[in-house]
Design an enzyme around this catalytic site. Sequence first.
Site, PDB file in Angstrom:
ATOM      1  N   HIS A  61       0.845  -1.213   0.000  1.00 18.17           N
ATOM      2  CA  HIS A  61       0.000   0.000   0.000  1.00 18.17           C
ATOM      3  C   HIS A  61       0.870   1.248   0.000  1.00 18.17           C
ATOM      4  O   HIS A  61       1.494   1.583   1.006  1.00 18.17           O
ATOM      5  CB  HIS A  61      -0.894  -0.022   1.249  1.00 18.17           C
ATOM      6  CG  HIS A  61      -1.891   1.097   1.302  1.00 18.17           C
ATOM      7  ND1 HIS A  61      -3.243   0.884   1.447  1.00 18.17           N
ATOM      8  CD2 HIS A  61      -1.749   2.440   1.240  1.00 18.17           C
ATOM      9  CE1 HIS A  61      -3.881   2.034   1.461  1.00 18.17           C
ATOM     10  NE2 HIS A  61      -2.983   3.008   1.350  1.00 18.17           N
ATOM     11  N   HIS A  63       1.170   5.385  -2.053  1.00 16.72           N
ATOM     12  CA  HIS A  63       0.598   6.380  -2.981  1.00 16.72           C
ATOM     13  C   HIS A  63       1.765   7.008  -3.740  1.00 16.72           C
ATOM     14  O   HIS A  63       2.360   7.982  -3.275  1.00 16.72           O
ATOM     15  CB  HIS A  63      -0.183   7.450  -2.213  1.00 16.72           C
ATOM     16  CG  HIS A  63      -1.381   6.924  -1.484  1.00 16.72           C
ATOM     17  ND1 HIS A  63      -2.676   7.180  -1.890  1.00 16.72           N
ATOM     18  CD2 HIS A  63      -1.478   6.130  -0.391  1.00 16.72           C
ATOM     19  CE1 HIS A  63      -3.519   6.569  -1.060  1.00 16.72           C
ATOM     20  NE2 HIS A  63      -2.821   5.928  -0.138  1.00 16.72           N
ATOM     21  N   GLN A 156      -9.961   9.589  -3.968  1.00 14.75           N
ATOM     22  CA  GLN A 156      -9.533  10.301  -2.756  1.00 14.75           C
ATOM     23  C   GLN A 156     -10.627  11.194  -2.164  1.00 14.75           C
ATOM     24  O   GLN A 156     -10.777  11.305  -0.957  1.00 14.75           O
ATOM     25  CB  GLN A 156      -8.294  11.154  -3.078  1.00 14.75           C
ATOM     26  CG  GLN A 156      -7.800  12.040  -1.950  1.00 14.75           C
ATOM     27  CD  GLN A 156      -7.137  11.263  -0.835  1.00 14.75           C
ATOM     28  OE1 GLN A 156      -5.993  10.849  -0.952  1.00 14.75           O
ATOM     29  NE2 GLN A 156      -7.862  11.067   0.268  1.00 14.75           N
ATOM     30  N   HIS A 214      -9.674   1.875   1.227  1.00 14.81           N
ATOM     31  CA  HIS A 214      -9.280   2.618   2.431  1.00 14.81           C
ATOM     32  C   HIS A 214     -10.511   2.581   3.332  1.00 14.81           C
ATOM     33  O   HIS A 214     -11.527   3.198   3.007  1.00 14.81           O
ATOM     34  CB  HIS A 214      -8.955   4.066   2.093  1.00 14.81           C
ATOM     35  CG  HIS A 214      -7.607   4.297   1.507  1.00 14.81           C
ATOM     36  ND1 HIS A 214      -7.220   3.788   0.304  1.00 14.81           N
ATOM     37  CD2 HIS A 214      -6.538   5.001   1.991  1.00 14.81           C
ATOM     38  CE1 HIS A 214      -5.971   4.168   0.045  1.00 14.81           C
ATOM     39  NE2 HIS A 214      -5.535   4.903   1.055  1.00 14.81           N
ATOM     40  N   GLU A 217     -10.344   4.725   8.134  1.00 13.64           N
ATOM     41  CA  GLU A 217      -9.063   5.312   8.553  1.00 13.64           C
ATOM     42  C   GLU A 217      -9.358   6.563   9.360  1.00 13.64           C
ATOM     43  O   GLU A 217      -9.208   7.701   8.909  1.00 13.64           O
ATOM     44  CB  GLU A 217      -8.171   5.648   7.351  1.00 13.64           C
ATOM     45  CG  GLU A 217      -6.765   6.059   7.805  1.00 13.64           C
ATOM     46  CD  GLU A 217      -5.875   6.526   6.671  1.00 13.64           C
ATOM     47  OE1 GLU A 217      -6.348   6.659   5.533  1.00 13.64           O
ATOM     48  OE2 GLU A 217      -4.683   6.769   6.949  1.00 13.64           O
ATOM     49  N   ASP A 313       2.551   3.334   2.824  1.00 11.37           N
ATOM     50  CA  ASP A 313       1.486   4.298   2.555  1.00 11.37           C
ATOM     51  C   ASP A 313       2.022   5.548   1.854  1.00 11.37           C
ATOM     52  O   ASP A 313       1.621   5.849   0.746  1.00 11.37           O
ATOM     53  CB  ASP A 313       0.729   4.676   3.836  1.00 11.37           C
ATOM     54  CG  ASP A 313      -0.665   5.229   3.549  1.00 11.37           C
ATOM     55  OD1 ASP A 313      -1.102   5.163   2.389  1.00 11.37           O
ATOM     56  OD2 ASP A 313      -1.316   5.710   4.496  1.00 11.37           O
ATOM     57  N   TRP A 319       0.944  13.719   3.914  1.00 13.50           N
ATOM     58  CA  TRP A 319       0.460  12.936   5.048  1.00 13.50           C
ATOM     59  C   TRP A 319       1.609  12.442   5.914  1.00 13.50           C
ATOM     60  O   TRP A 319       1.449  12.193   7.095  1.00 13.50           O
ATOM     61  CB  TRP A 319      -0.363  11.738   4.563  1.00 13.50           C
ATOM     62  CG  TRP A 319      -1.649  12.142   3.923  1.00 13.50           C
ATOM     63  CD1 TRP A 319      -2.812  12.480   4.571  1.00 13.50           C
ATOM     64  CD2 TRP A 319      -1.924  12.259   2.519  1.00 13.50           C
ATOM     65  NE1 TRP A 319      -3.774  12.796   3.646  1.00 13.50           N
ATOM     66  CE2 TRP A 319      -3.273  12.667   2.389  1.00 13.50           C
ATOM     67  CE3 TRP A 319      -1.175  12.065   1.362  1.00 13.50           C
ATOM     68  CZ2 TRP A 319      -3.879  12.885   1.153  1.00 13.50           C
ATOM     69  CZ3 TRP A 319      -1.777  12.271   0.131  1.00 13.50           C
ATOM     70  CH2 TRP A 319      -3.107  12.681   0.035  1.00 13.50           C
TER      71      TRP A 319
HETATM   72 FE   FE2 Z   1      -3.476   5.103   1.797  1.00 14.58          FE
END
Ligand code: FE2
Length: 419
Positions: A61, A63, A156, A214, A217, A313, A319
Amino acid sequence: MSYELLLRNCRLLHPTEPIAPVDIAIANGKIAAIAPEISASAQLELDLAGQLVSPPFVESHVHLDSAMTAGEPRWNQSGTLFEGIEIWRERKQDLTLEDVKKRAIAALKQQAMQGVLFVRSHADVSESNLIALQGLLEVREAVKDWMTLQVVAFPQDGIYGGEKNEALMEEALKLGADVVGGIPHYELTREDGVRSVHRIFEWAEQYDRLIDIHCDEIDDDNSRFLEVVTACAIRSGMGSRVSASHTTAFGSYNNAYAYKLLGFLRRTAINFIANPLINITLQGRTDTYPKRRGVTRVKELWQQGMNVSLGHDCIQDCWYSLGTGNMLDVASMLLHVSQMTGAPEINACYDMVTWNGAKTLHVEDQYGVEVGNSANLIVLDAIDRFDAIRRRATVRYVISQGKLLASTDRPQMHWQGEA
Ligand code: FE2
């Protein structure tokens, strides 16, 4: 007999059998022989002197479309998921194909040099021209000789969060995304979240794709979309093709509800993907003290026999500004946060960034150091799984599809003080 590559004195790691001392011969991109002593020559012969040979790391996982954008256009001051989404919404206005491809390939090379040869990346499909998706699809093709990349169509901003988002998701699947994504806890209402999960399962059936959502979360213990995913998996029978990513709210559920849900989960073969590096920093931001750890119930899921794999991630984005793509960092963080410190538990954390990830990505047919398989393997300066995680062992050699892709000199420390 002459091979292309011959690895001598390997400590070959296996998930269920003792580590075996062997030689490994490679020809035509495949593992041609594994035996205690192979009497043959090769174009390239490496004496591993008892170092560990493992199948490559699997990044379940990440991005890649946002990788290496930390600070653009501004830093995430609150450290929350939601400020990150706002910053990314600004940054993605400036995306170009070249921008996405350049950063994604740089990140993939960085990952490959640290032994990662299988990657599942999400691509944000909430922006109107699908540049992130198209960029990652082109990258998937460009790197296929040394890296297996899966691309998830990831909404997203929610499938129902914007007028065009549902159509963009479907367009992404038609363009060739491997996996259907989702974000039910970020849909405008709970009802929209439930509807989005049903729509994801419909698309997966219609286009014959895997699912990676997702899911929950958030620290909100009322975020309960995992039960919706579980129900859809039970009814459709698609469990093993489904992954629930993050599921951090599962760590906040009361035990009565959590144990009921675990019982339902056992009726599926859903894969779980935890992202401990980022969720230990993103979650708990609205807590005072005691402060929650914000990671899903990995130990309990593992004890129940569920397949759990791990992801980085984010690599340097809005993030999570840190990160290098090193999966041993991820495994190490997980074992600390989830208190998986028993010897079998530490070994299980290693399995989560290798074999379990291969199961999540459905690449098991290309995975494993066995005669006849594609020659994908890594050499670690370690003696076993525990040692590899404890010391975040250096990856000495990376062999992808039979070719030596990367090598690292063993770092040497020299004591300069008094004896
Ligand atoms: Fe993610």
